[in-house]
Design a protein around this motif. Structure first.
Motif, mmCIF file in Angstrom:
data_model
loop_
_atom_site.group_PDB
_atom_site.id
_atom_site.type_symbol
_atom_site.label_atom_id
_atom_site.label_comp_id
_atom_site.label_asym_id
_atom_site.label_seq_id
_atom_site.Cartn_x
_atom_site.Cartn_y
_atom_site.Cartn_z
ATOM 1 N N THR A 52 3.957 -10.333 1.644
ATOM 2 C CA THR A 52 4.705 -9.124 1.287
ATOM 3 C C THR A 52 5.956 -9.485 0.496
ATOM 4 N N ARG A 86 0.575 -0.619 -1.387
ATOM 5 C CA ARG A 86 -0.703 -1.012 -0.775
ATOM 6 C C ARG A 86 -0.895 -2.522 -0.812
ATOM 7 N N ARG A 87 -0.435 -3.168 -1.873
ATOM 8 C CA ARG A 87 -0.507 -4.631 -1.942
ATOM 9 C C ARG A 87 0.337 -5.260 -0.844
ATOM 10 N N GLU A 114 -1.276 -5.024 2.538
ATOM 11 C CA GLU A 114 -2.393 -5.926 2.806
ATOM 12 C C GLU A 114 -1.948 -7.071 3.712
ATOM 13 N N GLU A 137 0.498 1.552 -5.592
ATOM 14 C CA GLU A 137 -0.264 0.313 -5.733
ATOM 15 C C GLU A 137 0.522 -0.871 -5.181
ATOM 16 N N VAL A 179 5.008 -9.916 -3.010
ATOM 17 C CA VAL A 179 4.783 -8.662 -3.752
ATOM 18 C C VAL A 179 6.103 -8.140 -4.303
#
Length: 270
Positions: free
Chosen positions: A207, A40-41, A44, A37, A210
């Motif tokens: 990124t 994938r964030r 993005e 997860e 994140v």
């Protein structure tokens, strides 16, 4: 969640791990949904993150073969993560059967899995230690057993220094490690940077956010800031460049644009 055999007791499986996220980018199987997860964030904002990691690994393999060609057969890989296909010891031992490799990581998952993978390897071991404490690395039992620091060593700091903030004193850590190495030793390094990323810096910053959210800050340094890590080393040609441009085995123009993100280089201690 069922705990797989490779996940050591006491690890919170609900917290993302940088090592397991990296494993996911490389197509590995030692990661959990919480890691996927987070990955994938991050993707993005930078869909090409797996391409960056693949370029990183390809550079590492070329640099290890270069070290062996230069007569350096001892390897100290700090921030090694979870072993995957084509890791340092596989490349080194294929090129020099007498090579010795010590992996170092502070992530208990990476250490536990590495111990399982390396159980039958006499010339390879892993130390549980942190780059921020070089003395712990240098005085670890695996280093004492396998490496002769009076002879040249290839020090690998591949995709690890960008997880150290300036308050962690990363330049001082590299300097302390350099001072412990014999003349002729090599520094093999890659580092993330906004330079070379084929998207606007603002987008790439997503990124970074994140990684900050999962409490593993990602520090994007400039070329000049990355070059400082090579103080005391003589740069090996072609110098500090994007990963595909360091002694390529295939034409760089065939590479994905994301592969040119960040910097890679090899230095020799005089």
């Amino acid at each position: 969640m069922d705990r797989p055999a490779w996940a050591p007791p006491g690890i919170d499986l609900s917290v993302p791990s940088v090592s397991r996220i990296y494993d996911y980018y490389l197509g590995g199987s030692h990661n959990f949904e919480v890691d996927r997860e987070a990955a994938r964030r991050a993707m993005e904002f930078l869909p090409g993150l797996p391409k960056i990691m693949q370029a990183n690994r390809a550079f590492m393999r070329r640099a290890v073969r270069h070290a062996v060609a230069e007569g350096v057969t001892q390897f100290l890989d700090i921030g090694s993560g979870i072993p995957t296909f084509g890791n340092v010891h596989e490349v080194a031992l294929a090129a020099a059967p007498d090579a010795r490799v010590v992996y170092v990581d502070h992530d208990p998952v990476a250490v536990a899995h590495s111990k399982a993978v390396l159980a039958d390897e006499e010339r390879v071991d892993i130390a549980a230690a942190d780059l921020r404490k070089p003395r712990d690395v240098l005085h670890s039992p695996p280093v004492a057993r396998l490496l002769d620091l009076d002879r040249p060593v290839a020090l690998l700091l591949v995709a690890v220094l960008h997880f150290l903030e300036d308050s962690d004193r990363p330049y001082e850590a590299v300097e302390e490690l350099r001072e412990a190495l014999a003349p002729g030793s090599l520094l093999i390094l890659t580092h993330a940077s906004f330079e070379g990323i084929p998207v606007p810096e603002e987008q790439a910053g997503g990124t970074v956010g994140v990684y900050r959210d999962i409490r593993n800050p990602l520090v994007m340094r400039s070329r000049d800031q990355v070059a400082r890590f090579f103080d005391g080393f003589e740069m090996v040609e072609p110098g500090l460049v994007s990963m595909p441009h360091w002694r390529p085995e295939t034409p760089p123009e065939q590479e994905d644009p994301y592969a040119f993100s960040g910097f890679a280089g090899v230095g020799r201690k005089g």
